[in-house]
Motif scaffolding. Structure first.
Motif, PDB file in Angstrom:
ATOM      1  N   ASP A   9     168.865  47.117 -33.798  1.00  0.00           N
ATOM      2  CA  ASP A   9     169.107  45.775 -33.253  1.00  0.00           C
ATOM      3  C   ASP A   9     169.915  45.810 -31.955  1.00  0.00           C
ATOM      4  OD1 ASP A   9     171.375  46.574 -34.662  1.00  0.00           O
ATOM      5  OD2 ASP A   9     171.999  44.497 -35.003  1.00  0.00           O
ATOM      6  N   GLU A  10     170.407  46.968 -31.548  1.00  0.00           N
ATOM      7  CA  GLU A  10     171.164  47.019 -30.297  1.00  0.00           C
ATOM      8  C   GLU A  10     170.314  47.670 -29.210  1.00  0.00           C
ATOM      9  OE1 GLU A  10     175.011  48.752 -30.848  1.00  0.00           O
ATOM     10  OE2 GLU A  10     175.237  47.740 -32.781  1.00  0.00           O
ATOM     11  N   HIS A  12     171.048  48.963 -26.278  1.00  0.00           N
ATOM     12  CA  HIS A  12     171.495  50.230 -25.695  1.00  0.00           C
ATOM     13  C   HIS A  12     171.231  51.385 -26.640  1.00  0.00           C
ATOM     14  CE1 HIS A  12     173.226  48.231 -22.280  1.00  0.00           C
ATOM     15  NE2 HIS A  12     173.920  47.428 -23.072  1.00  0.00           N
ATOM     16  N   PRO A  58     169.943  42.501 -38.573  1.00  0.00           N
ATOM     17  CA  PRO A  58     169.972  41.126 -39.056  1.00  0.00           C
ATOM     18  C   PRO A  58     168.802  40.820 -39.998  1.00  0.00           C
ATOM     19  CG  PRO A  58     169.464  41.211 -36.709  1.00  0.00           C
ATOM     20  CD  PRO A  58     169.834  42.591 -37.123  1.00  0.00           C
ATOM     21  N   VAL A  59     169.103  39.975 -40.972  1.00  0.00           N
ATOM     22  CA  VAL A  59     168.151  39.431 -41.940  1.00  0.00           C
ATOM     23  C   VAL A  59     167.542  40.488 -42.867  1.00  0.00           C
ATOM     24  CG1 VAL A  59     166.207  37.884 -42.337  1.00  0.00           C
ATOM     25  CG2 VAL A  59     167.641  37.563 -40.320  1.00  0.00           C
ATOM     26  N   ALA A  82     175.606  54.174 -37.578  1.00  0.00           N
ATOM     27  CA  ALA A  82     176.876  54.494 -36.933  1.00  0.00           C
ATOM     28  C   ALA A  82     177.851  55.111 -37.927  1.00  0.00           C
ATOM     29  CB  ALA A  82     177.488  53.234 -36.334  1.00  0.00           C
TER      30      ALA A  82
ATOM     31  N   ASN B 389     179.621  52.454 -33.087  1.00  0.00           N
ATOM     32  CA  ASN B 389     178.647  51.670 -32.339  1.00  0.00           C
ATOM     33  C   ASN B 389     179.106  51.476 -30.897  1.00  0.00           C
ATOM     34  OD1 ASN B 389     176.458  51.158 -34.077  1.00  0.00           O
ATOM     35  ND2 ASN B 389     177.727  49.743 -35.255  1.00  0.00           N
ATOM     36  N   THR B 393     177.162  52.723 -27.664  1.00  0.00           N
ATOM     37  CA  THR B 393     176.801  51.816 -26.575  1.00  0.00           C
ATOM     38  C   THR B 393     177.288  52.354 -25.236  1.00  0.00           C
ATOM     39  OG1 THR B 393     177.015  49.974 -28.112  1.00  0.00           O
ATOM     40  CG2 THR B 393     177.029  49.439 -25.773  1.00  0.00           C
ATOM     41  N   ALA B 445     178.830  44.005 -25.032  1.00  0.00           N
ATOM     42  CA  ALA B 445     178.031  45.116 -24.513  1.00  0.00           C
ATOM     43  C   ALA B 445     177.049  45.601 -25.573  1.00  0.00           C
ATOM     44  CB  ALA B 445     178.931  46.256 -24.064  1.00  0.00           C
ATOM     45  N   ARG B 446     177.491  45.625 -26.820  1.00  0.00           N
ATOM     46  CA  ARG B 446     176.603  46.065 -27.900  1.00  0.00           C
ATOM     47  C   ARG B 446     175.425  45.112 -28.060  1.00  0.00           C
ATOM     48  NH1 ARG B 446     179.308  46.416 -33.506  1.00  0.00           N
ATOM     49  NH2 ARG B 446     177.134  46.682 -34.141  1.00  0.00           N
ATOM     50  N   PHE B 447     175.758  43.821 -28.104  1.00  0.00           N
ATOM     51  CA  PHE B 447     174.710  42.851 -28.427  1.00  0.00           C
ATOM     52  C   PHE B 447     174.029  42.281 -27.188  1.00  0.00           C
ATOM     53  CE2 PHE B 447     177.498  42.691 -32.211  1.00  0.00           C
ATOM     54  CZ  PHE B 447     176.555  43.046 -33.156  1.00  0.00           C
ATOM     55  N   GLU B 448     174.667  42.448 -26.056  1.00  0.00           N
ATOM     56  CA  GLU B 448     174.135  41.928 -24.786  1.00  0.00           C
ATOM     57  C   GLU B 448     173.692  40.470 -24.910  1.00  0.00           C
ATOM     58  OE1 GLU B 448     174.727  43.182 -22.143  1.00  0.00           O
ATOM     59  OE2 GLU B 448     174.625  45.371 -22.136  1.00  0.00           O
ATOM     60  N   ARG B 450     172.250  38.873 -27.095  1.00  0.00           N
ATOM     61  CA  ARG B 450     172.334  38.215 -28.399  1.00  0.00           C
ATOM     62  C   ARG B 450     173.691  37.575 -28.631  1.00  0.00           C
ATOM     63  NH1 ARG B 450     171.357  42.609 -32.408  1.00  0.00           N
ATOM     64  NH2 ARG B 450     171.896  41.010 -33.924  1.00  0.00           N
ATOM     65  N   SER B 484     175.993  39.208 -35.984  1.00  0.00           N
ATOM     66  CA  SER B 484     175.184  40.418 -36.108  1.00  0.00           C
ATOM     67  C   SER B 484     174.063  40.244 -37.122  1.00  0.00           C
ATOM     68  CB  SER B 484     176.057  41.617 -36.468  1.00  0.00           C
ATOM     69  OG  SER B 484     176.397  41.570 -37.825  1.00  0.00           O
ATOM     70  N   MET B 486     172.215  37.513 -37.073  1.00  0.00           N
ATOM     71  CA  MET B 486     171.305  36.513 -36.523  1.00  0.00           C
ATOM     72  C   MET B 486     170.203  37.171 -35.709  1.00  0.00           C
ATOM     73  SD  MET B 486     173.823  33.613 -35.083  1.00  0.00           S
ATOM     74  CE  MET B 486     172.493  32.621 -34.423  1.00  0.00           C
TER      75      MET B 486
END
Lengths: 236, 565
Positions: A9-10, A12, A58-59, A82, B389, B393, B445-448, B450, B484, B486
């Motif tokens: 979900d990330e 990067h 998510p979800v 992680a 995480n 990132t 930064a992780r989720f940018e 989002r 996180s 969503m």
């Protein structure tokens, strides 16, 4: 080249993984996505040989996603997380490998060689799916996890798989075959699964066919082939 | 004329025996029983005791009486009437009957009439008791006037009964003519004086206890704040000064089990803080775990340090904490001064009070210790997920944007530095926001795309204080359990508003997942507990959740922030 799908979900994390995999020169990243529902779609469409799969998403978590994948097209799985809070060692039997973020390229090289060996020997993925309890569905641009008890029936058409509850009709990426295998829903027709608890009455028709009326007042066809099984389940 | 002198003689004689009586009454008021006796609350046991006491009085009255014409002029009535007034008709009647039967057994031509009349007198006292109680006049139960009038009426009644019942009638008339006046007057006066003795003594005890309570409370009030900071040399010194000032004794010393913690007053030139205990009595008090008292009379206190020490008497009271002796409090008086009993009582009392205060302080201290231990747990709770995480990132960003990666690393180190630092309980809102800011920059930064951040805090609120490390766990929760999870765009909104009576710092997310989680996690519970401990029970966390839409967690604080305690 081994075809891989990255699910994380990330953004990067996805990009970094893609770069690291590209550097191996053994793996071709055919796609990457940020959640389980997209992943399901991409697995069905792209048929990757291996998933680099994040667990916390998510979800739908990584574990849940795997339960919704068709066994025939089930890729090999490398969990990427992680922090090992799930004691991933316990999954070592079931999955090919797991990696910890940030991913070290030397460690990744080992995973890749293991992967090459497994695929070279043509060993199938051994991930055992568990029962699905909630089905991820789309309604417009919202995603809902529908509990099995809410489901009246599920039907497939050219447009895809539709799940009907008392009040709504949803679209889902999970195939009818997976749902038949991993839920207690019963097949009553080539294109239908029925929730046996939602049956109000069965009307027997000519030619050994029947029609089910649900508590929600909907009518579903029962084919000759499946009527026997249903009758047996209902002790008729 | 003849009659009058005889009456006068009788009055004096009766008054004389009354005096003996009053001495006994006075002694009674000195008894421990009297101290605990209140006319308003008479228990069956007390009534029984009163019955014996007044019956004895009454019977003694008969014995001290003067034999006149085969009858006895006496003060028997006082016991019966007073028993009635104080204890009611039952007690009065019982005392009267007892004394009456006794009188009857002594014989004479008035044996029957006197026996009956004493019972009647007790009942008359009882009627007065009922009347006063019914009319909410309990305070007059010990009124000399009431006693006088009641006895007067009772004695007149007695005379009438003698005239009615005694045979022969002529002899009865002759007797009554002689004894009526002296007996009526002597008994009434006697009853009045008796009551006033009881009342005055009662009053003195009350005043004395008021005096004691006030002094003790005053001391307690001053020492509670001091001992709130713990029991050590510094606070012991301050407590000693308070005791010295309030009791006015010559000197006050406080010790632990081995050494002198504080010494103030006479002789402080050679009784020095920090030295080992030298006083024989103090050592004895510690060894035997009991109060040791050298009154300066028979038992003298001798200073083992200096021959020139002016002190001559001491009261050593062990200071106990949960039954464990932790030291002593010593009150000294100089050789030329008597050790007041009041100060002895006060010294013993205040020591108990101080023990309680020390105990309370310990409790508070431990409570704070627990919270600071919990703070460490909360800080140690920084999730490894976040760290790895974040590093993942930053590693990815390093490839694309070295400057941004550098900036993120600075935020990460700022975040951890703040986390590792835990001096003091409170931080300014600015410091907390700074901490949270570093955290959010990394999460962003992780989720940018989002994650979207919105922050609106007035500059004039930045200096307000709140428990350190309150904000971060709440923001972390909003991300970890909210954003996180969503699929769509997440928004975290951080606002602070000052309202009359409260300051609210709100963390809002648009995930609305709180209901699903059900209860506060460990981190949030600790935050709430610390706010309650440090800022007051009325403050804490308020959570509202609109499922699927938003969760708002509000930290509520006093309007002016939290104060240092």
């Amino acid at each position: 080249m081994i075809r891989a799908l990255i699910v994380d979900d990330e953004i990067h994390a996805r990009e970094e993984m893609a770069i690291l995999l590209a550097e191996t020169a053994v793996i071709e990243v055919v796609g990457s996505c940020g959640n389980g529902i997209e992943a399901l779609k991409m697995i069905n469409r792209l048929r990757p040989q291996v998933l680099f799969l994040d667990i916390q998403m998510p979800v739908i978590s990584g574990f849940e996603l795997l339960n919704m994948v068709n066994q025939e097209i089930m890729p090999h799985v490398v969990f990427v997380t992680a922090f090992d809070q799930y004691s991933l060692k316990a999954f070592e039997e079931k999955t090919l490998d797991y990696l910890l973020k940030p991913v070290d390229s030397h460690r990744l090289a080992k995973t890749v060689s293991k992967l090459q060996q497994t695929i070279g020997e043509n060993r199938p993925p051994t991930f055992d799916s568990e029962e699905i309890r909630r089905i991820p569905c789309l309604l417009g641009n919202r995603i809902r996890l529908v509990g099995l008890e809410e489901v009246e029936f599920i039907a497939t058409s050219i447009a895809g798989v539709h799940l009907t509850t008392r009040d709504h009709e949803y679209f889902t990426e999970v195939t009818l075959k997976v749902l038949e295998e991993r839920t207690p829903l019963l097949r009553c027709h080539k294109q239908y699964l029925i929730n046996i608890d939602q049956i109000r009455e069965i009307v027997l028709l000519d030619g050994g066919m029947a029609q089910i009326a649900t508590h929600g007042g909907k009518h579903i066809p029962v084919s000759r082939r499946y009527l026997k099984i249903i009758k047996k389940k209902l002790f008729i | 004329m003849d009659l009058l002198t005889f009456s006068l003689h009788n009055i004096f004689a009766l008054l004389q025996q009354m005096s003996v009586f009053l001495v006994i009454a006075y002694l009674f008021t000195k008894s421990p029983f009297f101290r605990s006796f209140h006319v308003h609350t008479l228990h069956p046991r007390t009534l029984l005791l009163l019955y014996f006491i007044f019956s004895t009085f009454s019977i003694l009255g008969t014995y001290f009486g003067l034999p006149i014409n085969d009858a006895i002029a006496n003060t028997r009535a006082i016991g019966a009437v007073l028993a009635g007034i104080i204890g009611g008709p039952l007690l009065g009647g019982a005392v009267g009957l007892t004394a009456g039967l006794h009188r009857f057994s002594l014989g004479g031509f008035t044996a029957v009439s006197c026996g009956v009349s004493t019972t009647v007198e007790g009942l008359i006292g009882g009627l007065v008791h009922i009347y006063l109680v019914r009319h909410y006049q309990q305070h007059r139960l010990l009124s000399p006037m009431v006693a006088f009038l009641t006895t007067l009426v009772a004695e007149i009644t007695q005379m009438l009964i003698i005239l009615t019942l005694s045979q022969p009638f002529e002899q009865a008339v002759a007797l009554v003519r002689i004894i009526a006046l002296p007996m009526i007057l002597a008994n009434s006066t006697g009853a009045a004086v008796f009551v006033s003795i009881i009342r005055d003594q009662r009053k003195m005890y009350d005043e004395l206890s008021v005096f004691f309570s006030t002094k003790a409370l005053k001391m307690a009030e001053k020492t509670v704040a001091i001992l709130g900071r713990g029991f050590n040399m510094q606070t012991a010194g301050e407590v000693a000064s308070v005791i010295l000032q309030e009791t006015g004794v010559g000197a006050v010393g406080i010790t632990d089990r081995e050494k002198v913690l504080a010494f103030v007053g006479d002789g402080s030139d050679h009784h020095q803080v920090g030295q080992g205990i030298s006083s024989t009595q103090t050592m004895k008090a510690i060894r035997e775990n009991r109060i040791v008292y050298a009154d300066g009379g028979e038992k003298k206190w001798r200073c083992n340090l200096s021959a020139a020490c002016p002190l001559g008497s001491v009261l050593c009271v062990p200071l106990r904490l949960d039954n464990e002796l932790i030291g002593t409090i010593n009150l000294f008086e100089p050789k030329n001064k008597l050790f007041l009993v009041t100060n002895k009582t006060l010294g013993e009392g205040i020591t108990k009070l101080l023990s309680d205060q020390i105990l309370y302080a310990r409790y508070i201290e431990q409570k704070t210790l627990v919270t600071s231990a919990e703070l460490k747990i909360a800080q140690a709770q920084i999730s490894p997920h976040f760290l790895f995480n974040a590093l993942n990132t930053i590693i990815a960003i390093t490839r694309k944007d070295a400057d941004r990666a550098r900036d993120l690393l600075l935020h990460l180190s700022n975040f951890f530095r703040k986390n590792l630092k835990h001096t003091g309980n409170l931080a300014t809102l600015e410091e907390e926001l700074n901490h949270v800011h570093s955290y959010l920059v990394i999460e962003k930064a992780r989720f940018e795309d989002r994650l979207q951040l919105e922050m609106a805090v007035d500059d004039d609120l930045l200096a307000l204080k709140l428990p350190v490390f309150s904000l971060q766990p709440i923001v972390e929760n909003a991300i970890k359990h909210g954003i996180s999870n969503m699929l769509g765009q997440g928004v975290i909104r951080l606002t602070a508003v000052r309202q009359p009576g409260s300051l609210r710092i709100m963390v809002e997310d648009n995930a609305g997942n709180f209901i699903e989680r059900g209860k506060k996690g460990l981190g949030m519970s600790i935050v709430e507990k610390r706010i309650k401990n440090l800022c007051g029970e009325n403050h804490g966390l308020e959570i509202s959740c609109n499922p699927g839409e938003r969760t708002v967690v509000a930290i509520t604080l006093p309007e002016g922030g939290c104060g240092e305690k």
